[in-house]
Design a protein around this motif. Structure first.
Motif, PDB file in Angstrom:
ATOM      1  N   ARG A 236       0.889  -1.183   0.000  1.00 13.78           N
ATOM      2  CA  ARG A 236       0.000   0.000   0.000  1.00 13.78           C
ATOM      3  C   ARG A 236       0.910   1.211   0.000  1.00 13.78           C
ATOM      4  N   ASN A 237       1.017   1.902  -1.137  1.00 14.06           N
ATOM      5  CA  ASN A 237       1.981   3.004  -1.211  1.00 14.06           C
ATOM      6  C   ASN A 237       1.542   4.144  -2.119  1.00 14.06           C
ATOM      7  N   GLY A 238       0.239   4.262  -2.385  1.00 15.09           N
ATOM      8  CA  GLY A 238      -0.262   5.384  -3.171  1.00 15.09           C
ATOM      9  C   GLY A 238      -0.190   6.685  -2.395  1.00 15.09           C
ATOM     10  N   SER A 278       9.796   0.937   4.320  1.00 15.21           N
ATOM     11  CA  SER A 278      10.752   1.355   3.293  1.00 15.21           C
ATOM     12  C   SER A 278      11.027   0.213   2.320  1.00 15.21           C
ATOM     13  N   LYS A 279      11.583   0.562   1.159  1.00 12.80           N
ATOM     14  CA  LYS A 279      11.947  -0.454   0.170  1.00 12.80           C
ATOM     15  C   LYS A 279      12.941  -1.436   0.767  1.00 12.80           C
ATOM     16  N   LEU A 281      13.319  -2.274   3.913  1.00 11.46           N
ATOM     17  CA  LEU A 281      12.654  -3.151   4.885  1.00 11.46           C
ATOM     18  C   LEU A 281      11.850  -4.227   4.171  1.00 11.46           C
ATOM     19  N   ILE A 282      11.161  -3.855   3.110  1.00 10.04           N
ATOM     20  CA  ILE A 282      10.352  -4.821   2.361  1.00 10.04           C
ATOM     21  C   ILE A 282      11.213  -5.938   1.806  1.00 10.04           C
ATOM     22  N   ILE A 283      12.302  -5.572   1.165  1.00  8.86           N
ATOM     23  CA  ILE A 283      13.198  -6.579   0.580  1.00  8.86           C
ATOM     24  C   ILE A 283      13.825  -7.440   1.669  1.00  8.86           C
ATOM     25  N   ARG A 284      14.236  -6.806   2.752  1.00  9.50           N
ATOM     26  CA  ARG A 284      14.850  -7.541   3.852  1.00  9.50           C
ATOM     27  C   ARG A 284      13.880  -8.552   4.460  1.00  9.50           C
ATOM     28  N   TYR A 374       1.709 -12.546   7.799  1.00 10.19           N
ATOM     29  CA  TYR A 374       2.650 -11.683   8.508  1.00 10.19           C
ATOM     30  C   TYR A 374       2.368 -10.238   8.098  1.00 10.19           C
ATOM     31  N   PHE A 375       2.973  -9.290   8.839  1.00 13.91           N
ATOM     32  CA  PHE A 375       2.795  -7.876   8.528  1.00 13.91           C
ATOM     33  C   PHE A 375       4.150  -7.217   8.333  1.00 13.91           C
ATOM     34  N   TRP A 376       4.181  -6.219   7.454  1.00 15.30           N
ATOM     35  CA  TRP A 376       5.399  -5.447   7.265  1.00 15.30           C
ATOM     36  C   TRP A 376       5.789  -4.757   8.575  1.00 15.30           C
TER      37      TRP A 376
END
Length: 393
Positions: A236-238, A278-279, A281-284, A374-376
């Motif tokens: 969700r990043n709009g 953050s990008k 965090l998402i990738i990690r 899971y959640f970000w």
């Protein structure tokens, strides 16, 4: 005789030559708050409320908003979901069917009364001082009721009654004040339910099943991805979401956040990364999950990532980051959020946004099916030691 007995037990009566009528009454409402995720939360609450009052729920269409159009569109409930599982829990009828088959005699125009907690102020100067629900003022209120040709002859203010049927005898009070013999239809200006969905009503999601078309389309798309397990992620990043996340610092809960923080913040408080990770965090987090899955399920390795997003699906970023792990990111080629939801619900693992009601829909569906989610950025990552030392200095 057996058939008549069953009809008697369910509170139904047969009118000769007419459709079956529920003598316990009906409950209608406008799903006029928010988009699909919010409306789904409200539907579960309204379903529980109608069962507690023992009234048939008139299932409304989904209210949708299209780009470039000033008025909302009403989409039949069964365009996405099937009614049969819901009927296992309680009596329901599509609003289209109710208005065509029963409303002309059971709910004539002069008896169409709108229900609201207290009077609402009119947006029109000439009606500013009129004590009324003004149930059709604004969008989507007007377009929703206009779809079915409904105009209200009067208003009823039901305060201080409320909708929490799990922790009080409020259902008895509703039935005492509004008996079905005098009030065959309770028509609410908004959903008789809370947002986010009450914890006691989350389990009702098991009755919400995608129709055959969406199930088939989802499985067909999954077959186009590499054979093996896949992770579903919701990003969700709009720009509208970025602005909404500005409120994180001023609130203990926001939108669907109780799904990870707990309804009483027993699992923590809000922080910005929960809303906009953050990008990096998402990738990690995806890499961490990939490694854990490979250790736990060595014979069913993850080969793909399915991404649902309202703005930036990060496909290029993910493919570059996951290239060495032999994992590829995909998205559905067309804008179809409901199909995105169906696919996410079928993924082997799911990572969603704690605060988003779109993610919350997937989480509830997976919970009732026993699938992991899971959640970000949750639980919150521990701060690096050098950062703490720097703050101390």
């Amino acid at each position: 005789m057996l058939g008549l007995f069953i009809l008697f037990l369910t509170g139904l009566q047969v009118i000769t030559g007419e459709p079956i009528v529920d003598s316990n009454g009906y409950l209608a409402y406008c799903p006029c708050m928010g988009r699909f995720g919010n409306q789904a939360d409200h539907f579960l609450g309204a379903l529980a409320f109608s069962k507690a009052l023992n009234r048939t729920l008139i299932v409304p269409p989904w209210v949708e908003y299209r780009k470039g159009e000033t008025r909302s569109k009403q989409v039949r409930f069964d365009s996405y979901f099937t009614l049969h599982p819901i009927k296992e829990y309680h009596r329901v009828i599509l609003m289209e069917d109710f208005m065509n088959e029963l409303a002309p005699k059971l709910w004539p125009e002069e008896k169409r009364i709108s229900f609201c907690y207290m009077e609402r102020k009119s947006i029109y100067l000439e009606d500013a001082n009129k004590a009324d629900c003004h149930a059709k003022e604004g969008n989507p209120f007007g377009p929703f009721w206009d779809t079915f040709g409904v105009n209200f002859s009067n208003s009823e203010f039901y305060g201080p009654l409320h909708f929490d049927i799990h922790h009080s005898n409020i259902a008895d009070k509703w039935n005492a004040q509004y008996p079905p013999q005098r009030w065959p239809v309770l028509a609410f200006t908004g959903a008789p339910a809370s947002f986010p969905v009450q914890q006691d009503n989350r389990h009702l999601h098991k009755y919400l099943k995608w129709n055959r078309k969406f199930q088939d389309d989802a499985r067909q798309f999954i077959r186009t991805m590499p054979k093996g397990a896949f992770i579903g992620v919701h990003l969700r990043n709009g720009i509208d979401w970025v602005r909404a996340c500005d409120h994180v610092r001023d609130n203990q809960q926001l939108f669907a956040s109780p799904q990870c923080l707990g309804y009483n913040n027993e699992r923590g408080n809000l922080y910005p990364e929960l809303c906009i990770p953050s990008k990096e965090l998402i990738i990690r987090q995806i890499k961490r999950l990939l490694k854990n899955v490979r250790q736990s399920y060595p014979k069913n390795e993850v080969r793909s990532i399915f991404v649902a997003s309202d703005a930036n699906p990060m496909i290029k970023d993910l493919n570059m980051a996951l290239q060495r792990m032999n994992v590829t990111a995909y998205r559905y080629p067309k804008d179809n959020p409901h199909l995105d939801l169906t696919i996410l619900g079928l993924s082997n693992h799911f990572i969603g946004n704690c605060i988003s009601s779109f993610s919350a829909f997937v989480k509830r569906e997976r919970d009732v099916n026993g699938f992991p989610s899971y959640f970000w950025a949750f639980p919150k990552e521990k701060e690096k030691q050098h950062t703490k030392l720097h703050e101390e200095l």
